[in-house]
Design a protein around this motif. Structure first.
Motif, mmCIF file in Angstrom:
data_model
loop_
_atom_site.group_PDB
_atom_site.id
_atom_site.type_symbol
_atom_site.label_atom_id
_atom_site.label_comp_id
_atom_site.label_asym_id
_atom_site.label_seq_id
_atom_site.Cartn_x
_atom_site.Cartn_y
_atom_site.Cartn_z
ATOM 1 N N ALA A 78 -1.026 -70.404 32.381
ATOM 2 C CA ALA A 78 0.164 -71.125 31.911
ATOM 3 C C ALA A 78 0.466 -72.322 32.817
ATOM 4 O O ALA A 78 0.831 -73.404 32.338
ATOM 5 C CB ALA A 78 1.359 -70.172 31.876
ATOM 6 N N ARG B 24 0.157 -76.370 31.443
ATOM 7 C CA ARG B 24 1.259 -77.333 31.419
ATOM 8 C C ARG B 24 0.788 -78.711 31.900
ATOM 9 O O ARG B 24 1.222 -79.746 31.376
ATOM 10 C CB ARG B 24 2.412 -76.841 32.297
ATOM 11 C CG ARG B 24 3.663 -77.684 32.054
ATOM 12 C CD ARG B 24 4.863 -77.183 32.803
ATOM 13 N NE ARG B 24 6.044 -77.964 32.433
ATOM 14 C CZ ARG B 24 7.170 -77.916 33.097
ATOM 15 N NH1 ARG B 24 7.296 -77.112 34.130
ATOM 16 N NH2 ARG B 24 8.200 -78.657 32.722
ATOM 17 N N PRO C 115 6.138 -77.653 26.553
ATOM 18 C CA PRO C 115 7.120 -76.737 27.147
ATOM 19 C C PRO C 115 6.686 -76.251 28.527
ATOM 20 O O PRO C 115 5.548 -76.471 28.949
ATOM 21 C CB PRO C 115 7.164 -75.577 26.152
ATOM 22 C CG PRO C 115 5.871 -75.627 25.428
ATOM 23 C CD PRO C 115 5.359 -77.027 25.483
ATOM 24 N N TYR D 43 5.302 -73.581 30.054
ATOM 25 C CA TYR D 43 4.604 -72.363 29.635
ATOM 26 C C TYR D 43 4.848 -71.199 30.597
ATOM 27 O O TYR D 43 4.892 -70.045 30.195
ATOM 28 C CB TYR D 43 3.100 -72.623 29.510
ATOM 29 C CG TYR D 43 2.747 -73.600 28.419
ATOM 30 C CD1 TYR D 43 3.000 -73.302 27.087
ATOM 31 C CD2 TYR D 43 2.163 -74.831 28.719
ATOM 32 C CE1 TYR D 43 2.676 -74.199 26.076
ATOM 33 C CE2 TYR D 43 1.840 -75.735 27.717
ATOM 34 C CZ TYR D 43 2.100 -75.411 26.404
ATOM 35 O OH TYR D 43 1.788 -76.297 25.408
ATOM 36 N N ALA E 48 7.487 -68.653 29.931
ATOM 37 C CA ALA E 48 7.248 -67.625 28.901
ATOM 38 C C ALA E 48 6.724 -66.324 29.498
ATOM 39 O O ALA E 48 6.784 -65.262 28.852
ATOM 40 C CB ALA E 48 6.253 -68.152 27.872
ATOM 41 N N ASP F 204 2.442 -72.670 19.331
ATOM 42 C CA ASP F 204 3.270 -71.586 19.879
ATOM 43 C C ASP F 204 2.492 -70.825 20.950
ATOM 44 O O ASP F 204 2.403 -69.590 20.904
ATOM 45 C CB ASP F 204 3.751 -70.656 18.751
ATOM 46 C CG ASP F 204 4.769 -69.628 19.253
ATOM 47 O OD1 ASP F 204 5.378 -69.866 20.317
ATOM 48 O OD2 ASP F 204 4.950 -68.587 18.593
ATOM 49 N N GLU G 82 3.397 -70.394 23.878
ATOM 50 C CA GLU G 82 4.343 -69.616 24.708
ATOM 51 C C GLU G 82 4.344 -68.136 24.316
ATOM 52 O O GLU G 82 4.347 -67.253 25.178
ATOM 53 C CB GLU G 82 5.763 -70.179 24.561
ATOM 54 C CG GLU G 82 5.930 -71.537 25.210
ATOM 55 C CD GLU G 82 7.145 -72.263 24.667
ATOM 56 O OE1 GLU G 82 8.146 -72.339 25.399
ATOM 57 O OE2 GLU G 82 7.088 -72.736 23.519
ATOM 58 N N THR G 83 4.343 -67.864 23.006
ATOM 59 C CA THR G 83 4.314 -66.466 22.539
ATOM 60 C C THR G 83 3.042 -65.768 23.021
ATOM 61 O O THR G 83 3.075 -64.602 23.432
ATOM 62 C CB THR G 83 4.420 -66.415 20.995
ATOM 63 O OG1 THR G 83 5.715 -66.876 20.622
ATOM 64 C CG2 THR G 83 4.206 -65.011 20.454
ATOM 65 N N SER H 273 3.448 -64.797 26.640
ATOM 66 C CA SER H 273 4.345 -63.633 26.784
ATOM 67 C C SER H 273 3.614 -62.339 26.421
ATOM 68 O O SER H 273 3.692 -61.343 27.155
ATOM 69 C CB SER H 273 5.575 -63.784 25.875
ATOM 70 O OG SER H 273 6.317 -64.918 26.221
#
Length: 491
Positions: free
Chosen positions: A228, A232, A250, A252, A255, A467, A469-470, A473
Motif C-alpha cells: 500500500a 501510493r 487515496p 492506501y 485502508a 477500489d 483500498e478494499t 483491507s
C-alpha cells in the motif's frame, strides 16, 4: 539491532525517522545481501554507486525533516522500466546495451518520494512468460525450496526477479508489471504480496510495452501495508499516458486494518476447476472462512465466461505484442545483424535478437491479425473480452465488494519442468489471473499457506475498478490470519 534487510518498509521508515540507523546503512546492508545472493540471478544490473549516492541524499533530507514518504527505502526495479542513464533491456538480446535518456513515470515518482535504486531486476523477455525462464540473462531461482529437496524452483513470471529479490530480502520492495498475472503469480510462488492495480491507475509511460491494453505496473512487497505504501507513490495521473486516469490517489495505507464487516465477498463457482489440487481447494475455503470471521458475508457468484478467458487472452496479448515489437528492427537502437539489404537486416536482427517465446508470440499475433483471420480470431476474442468484463460488472452490481479466488493452480515448479514440449502447459498457470487483466480490474495476491512440500500458496482478491483500498483491507485480514512466511536461507 535487527538485521536491517529483514525490516518491512513500514518498520524501516520508523527506524530512519527515529535515527536508529541511516539510509546509507540500510542501503549497504541490502547491497551486501545482493552480493551474497547472486546465485538467485534476481538482479541483471547492480547499481551500488547510484544507490549510495541516493541514500546519502535521503539522509540529508531526513536530517532536515523533509524526507519524502519513501526516503531512504532501497528498491529493486524490474528491467522493463526505463531508468535514465542506466541500462534497460527488457531482458532481451535485441535491446543490447540500450541506455535510455529518460525515466519512466512510475520510477520518477519513486525517486521523487526519496526511494533508493539498488539495481535492475530480471524478468521474462519482454514480460512474456510465467516462470522467468525466457530472460536472455538466464532463469531466476526462487529462494523457496521443497522440504528435503535441492531442486531449483521458478519464482513465477514475468516479474520473477522482483518476487525473488523481495522474498530473499535483497530489496524492501520492487516494481513489477502485470499483463496476465505477472505480479500476482510470482507473489503467490514466493510468499510475497503483489497488487495489479486497475488499468489506468499507474502510468505506463517509459515501461517497455508488451500488450498495451493489458499491461499495468504495480508493486511487489513483503506485506500488504508495504504494498500500500509503494502503491501510493507509483499511482497517479500522467498526461504522457493517454490511458492514465485522472482521479485522486487515496492514502492506501489508511485502508490497512479497516473493518471488513458486512462486505460481500463473491466466491465464483467457475474457478472450481476439474482436477484442482485438494490443497488449493482447502486454502481457498480457509481464506473464505477468515474473511467471514472478520465480519464479511460470503456469497456464491457466477462468472460464466471465465472458461473463454485464457484462449481469448492468448489471442489479444500476442496480437498487441506483434504490433508493439515491430519497432525492434535494428535500425535505430539495440542489436543490429547486418544483411545484404534492409529486409535481410530486419530478418537477421529479429531472428537473432528475440528468444523462442517472444518469436512464438509475435508469430501467433501476426497470424491472428492477418487478412482472413482478423474477424475469426482477434475480433471474436475482443467480443469475449467484453463479455468477461460484463460478468464482473453484473457481480459488482449485486453489491459484491470483492471476489476471492486461488492465485495459482499449484505451488512453484522446478526450472525446466513445464512448457518444454507443450507451451500451452505453461500458459495454464495464468488460468486464475488473466480475467482480471481482460476486464481491467484490480487484483491482489496475498500469501495464505503452504502446500504439503512446504512451498507457499497465495489467494487472490479481485476488486471493483479503482477500489484498491478494499483489496488492501481484505488482504490484511488474510495476512493476519495466515501469518508471515519467510524463505529458509540456503544460498
Amino acid at each position: 539491532m535487527t538485521d536491517l534487510t529483514s525490516l518491512t518498509i513500514a518498520e524501516a521508515r520508523e527506524g530512519l525517522a527515529s535515527k536508529s540507523f541511516t539510509a546509507r546503512e540500510l542501503t549497504d546492508a541490502h547491497l551486501a545481501a545482493i552480493e551474497a545472493a547472486r546465485v538467485l540471478n534476481a538482479y541483471v544490473l547492480e547499481t551500488p554507486d547510484r544507490a549510495r549516492e541516493m541514500a546519502m541524499a535521503a539522509d540529508v533530507k531526513i536530517a532536515r525533516g523533509d524526507g519524502g514518504p519513501l526516503a531512504g527505502i532501497p528498491l529493486g526495479i524490474k528491467d522493463l522500466f526505463a531508468t535514465r542513464d542506466i541500462r534497460t533491456t527488457a531482458c532481451s538480446k535485441i535491446l543490447g546495451n540500450f541506455i535510455p535518456p529518460y525515466e519512466s513515470t512510475v520510477t520518477s515518482q519513486l525517486w521523487r518520494d526519496g526511494a533508493v535504486l539498488l539495481g535492475k531486476l530480471n524478468n521474462d523477455e519482454f514480460a512474456m512468460g510465467s516462470s522467468n525462464e525466457t530472460s536472455c540473462f538466464g532463469p531466476v531461482t526462487n529462494p523457496w525450496r521443497r522440504e528435503g529437496s535441492n531442486t531449483t524452483l521458478v519464482p513465477g513470471g514475468s516479474s520473477g526477479g522482483s518476487a525473488s529479490a523481495v522474498a530473499a530480502l535483497l530489496c524492501m520492495g520492487a516494481t513489477a508489471t502485470d499483463t496476465g498475472g505477472s505480479i500476482r503469480q510470482p507473489a503467490a510462488f514466493t510468499a510475497t504480496v503483489g497488487i495489479k492495480p486497475t488499468y489506468g491507475r499507474c502510468s505506463r509511460w517509459g515501461i517497455v510495452a508488451f500488450a498495451s491494453s493489458l499491461d499495468q505496473a504495480g508493486p511487489i512487497a513483503r506485506t500488504t501495508r508495504d504494498a500500500a505504501i509503494l502503491m501510493r507513490s507509483m499511482a497517479g495521473h500522467d498526461p504522457k499516458d493517454t490511458t492514465s486516469v485522472d482521479i485522486a490517489v487515496p492514502d492506501y495505507e489508511a485502508a490497512i486494518g479497516k473493518s471488513v464487516k458486512s462486505m460481500k465477498i463473491g466466491i465464483p463457482r467457475e474457478y472450481r476447476l476439474d482436477g484442482m489440487p485438494a490443497e488449493i481447494e482447502k486454502l481457498w475455503s480457509e481464506g473464505a472462512q477468515w474473511l467471514k470471521a472478520a465480519g464479511a458475508e460470503l456469497v456464491e457468484v457466477s462468472l460464466p465466461h471465465t472458461k473463454y478467458a485464457l484462449p481469448a487472452y492468448y489471442i489479444v496479448a500476442p496480437a498487441e505484442a506483434s504490433s508493439n515489437l515491430a519497432r525492434y528492427d535494428g535500425v535505430r537502437y539495440g542489436l543490429r545483424d547486418p544483411g545484404k539489404n534492409i529486409i535481410e537486416m530486419y530478418e537477421n536482427t529479429r531472428a537473432d535478437g528475440f528468444g523462442d517465446e517472444v518469436r512464438r508470440r509475435v508469430l501467433i499475433g501476426t497470424y491472428v491479425l492477418s487478412a482472413g483471420y482478423y474477424d475469426a480470431y482477434y475480433l471474436r476474442a475482443q467480443k469475449v473480452r467484453t463479455l468477461i468484463k460484463k460478468d464482473f460488472e453484473d457481480c459488482f452490481a449485486k453489491g459484491v465488494n470483492a471476489i476471492l479466488t486461488p492465485a495459482t493452480p499449484s505451488a512453484a515448479f522446478g526450472i525446466g519442468e513445464k512448457g518444454g514440449a507443450d507451451p500451452v502447459e505453461m500458459y495454464l498457470n495464468d488460468i486464475f489471473t488473466v480475467t482480471v487483466n481482460m476486464a481491467g480490474l484490480p487484483g491482489i495476491a496475498v500469501p495464505a499457506g503452504k502446500d504439503t512440500q512446504g512451498l507457499p500458496l497465495g489467494l487472490q482478491l479481485i476488486g471493483r475498478p479503482f477500489d484498491e483500498e478494499t483489496l488492501f483491507s481484505l488482504g490484511e485480514v488474510i495476512e493476519q490470519a495466515a501469518g508471515r512466511f519467510t524463505a529458509p536461507k540456503w544460498w
